[in-house]
Design a protein around this motif. Structure first.
Motif, PDB file in Angstrom:
ATOM      1  N   PRO A   1      -1.406  11.331  -9.145  1.00  0.00           N
ATOM      2  CA  PRO A   1      -0.757  11.142  -7.844  1.00  0.00           C
ATOM      3  C   PRO A   1      -1.744  10.978  -6.689  1.00  0.00           C
ATOM      4  N   ALA A   2      -2.922  11.563  -6.820  1.00  0.00           N
ATOM      5  CA  ALA A   2      -3.910  11.463  -5.739  1.00  0.00           C
ATOM      6  C   ALA A   2      -4.356  10.026  -5.521  1.00  0.00           C
ATOM      7  N   GLU A   3      -4.394   9.213  -6.590  1.00  0.00           N
ATOM      8  CA  GLU A   3      -4.784   7.811  -6.463  1.00  0.00           C
ATOM      9  C   GLU A   3      -3.767   7.020  -5.632  1.00  0.00           C
ATOM     10  N   PHE A   4      -2.511   7.407  -5.718  1.00  0.00           N
ATOM     11  CA  PHE A   4      -1.459   6.741  -4.945  1.00  0.00           C
ATOM     12  C   PHE A   4      -1.589   7.092  -3.464  1.00  0.00           C
ATOM     13  N   ALA A   5      -1.902   8.337  -3.188  1.00  0.00           N
ATOM     14  CA  ALA A   5      -2.035   8.776  -1.806  1.00  0.00           C
ATOM     15  C   ALA A   5      -3.301   8.222  -1.167  1.00  0.00           C
ATOM     16  N   ALA A   6      -4.317   7.938  -1.972  1.00  0.00           N
ATOM     17  CA  ALA A   6      -5.602   7.496  -1.435  1.00  0.00           C
ATOM     18  C   ALA A   6      -5.610   6.020  -1.041  1.00  0.00           C
TER      19      ALA A   6
ATOM     20  N   MET B   1       5.158   3.568  -1.188  1.00  0.00           N
ATOM     21  CA  MET B   1       5.827   4.817  -1.537  1.00  0.00           C
ATOM     22  C   MET B   1       6.699   5.310  -0.385  1.00  0.00           C
ATOM     23  N   GLN B   2       6.217   5.172   0.832  1.00  0.00           N
ATOM     24  CA  GLN B   2       6.982   5.617   1.994  1.00  0.00           C
ATOM     25  C   GLN B   2       8.210   4.733   2.229  1.00  0.00           C
TER      26      GLN B   2
ATOM     27  N   GLU C   1      -3.986   2.937   0.915  1.00  0.00           N
ATOM     28  CA  GLU C   1      -3.070   2.726   2.047  1.00  0.00           C
ATOM     29  C   GLU C   1      -1.899   1.826   1.683  1.00  0.00           C
TER      30      GLU C   1
ATOM     31  N   ARG D   1       0.403   3.764  -0.574  1.00  0.00           N
ATOM     32  CA  ARG D   1       1.036   4.837   0.202  1.00  0.00           C
ATOM     33  C   ARG D   1       2.190   4.294   1.044  1.00  0.00           C
ATOM     34  N   GLN D   2       2.004   3.098   1.612  1.00  0.00           N
ATOM     35  CA  GLN D   2       3.055   2.482   2.405  1.00  0.00           C
ATOM     36  C   GLN D   2       4.258   2.091   1.535  1.00  0.00           C
TER      37      GLN D   2
ATOM     38  N   TYR E   1      -0.501   0.307 -10.550  1.00  0.00           N
ATOM     39  CA  TYR E   1       0.076   1.592 -10.176  1.00  0.00           C
ATOM     40  C   TYR E   1       1.459   1.698 -10.814  1.00  0.00           C
TER      41      TYR E   1
END
Length: 213
Positions: A52-57, A65-66, A59, A62-63, A7
């Protein structure tokens, strides 16, 4: 079969050579990922700017990134498990993650930079040459060693140019040129033209400067 998923942070491309400056880390990673593919590893690579959808998909991603707002990218997952983040791993690390045997031949930094210098000359890549000249000095290469690598690259470049020119001339040959005055079957007699310095008359004919034959 092992699956490595990369990623990348937001950037224009993942090759490392799309801008005016070469990002050697990305160039090395691209070569290392190609090597993994050749060993049978499944490699998947996503960029934040492009997918970007692959990053959100995912977990885990996504963590990350948060928690870091993307500052901890790149991230590397092997079979879904996080192996590294915030830096690009070496080929040795990638090989270990994939369960591959250690490489028998290791290309040192000095050898890598000599190869890069020769390649920069052969490719006529000015940013590459500037970058790798500086890098070669940093890893302790001498001017003589660098000049030798550059000479090899120049020989490769010149041989390539010569071969492609020869092919072009074979495929698109030059038209035959018209013959000169002395070789033409329709040339006027020597007495009339003064060509070749002779005359059929008894009086000698003075040879003109620059006449043929």
């Amino acid at each position: 079969m092992t699956t490595l998923t990369v990623y990348d942070p937001a950037m224009c491309c993942s090759t490392g050579i799309c801008g005016t400056d070469v990002d050697q880390k990305l160039v090395d990673l691209a070569a290392d990922l190609d090597w993994l593919k050749a060993q049978g590893v499944i490699v998947r690579r996503f960029g934040l700017s492009r997918e970007p959808a692959e990053f959100a998909a995912n977990e885990t991603i996504r963590q990350i990134m948060q928690d870091s707002e993307g500052d901890d990218l790149p991230a590397f997952l092997v079979d879904g498990a996080l192996k590294a983040k915030a830096h690009y791993p070496s080929r040795a690390e990638l090989a270990e993650w994939a369960g591959l045997a250690a490489l028998e031949l290791e290309i040192t930094e000095q050898v890598r930079e000599l190869i890069a210098l020769g390649a920069a000359i052969a490719a006529s890549c000015e940013p590459c040459l500037k970058y790798h000249t500086k890098k070669a000095q940093e890893v302790g290469l001498t001017d003589a060693q660098m000049r030798e690598a550059i000479a090899v690259g120049r020989m490769v470049k010149e041989a390539s140019a010569k071969n492609i020119q020869a092919l072009a001339e074979k495929l698109i040959p030059e038209p035959a040129k018209a013959s000169s005055c002395c070789g033409s079957p329709k040339a006027e007699p020597a007495a009339a033209t003064g060509c070749c310095g002779g005359s059929t008359k008894s009086a000698p004919v003075k040879e003109k400067a620059g006449s043929c034959c």
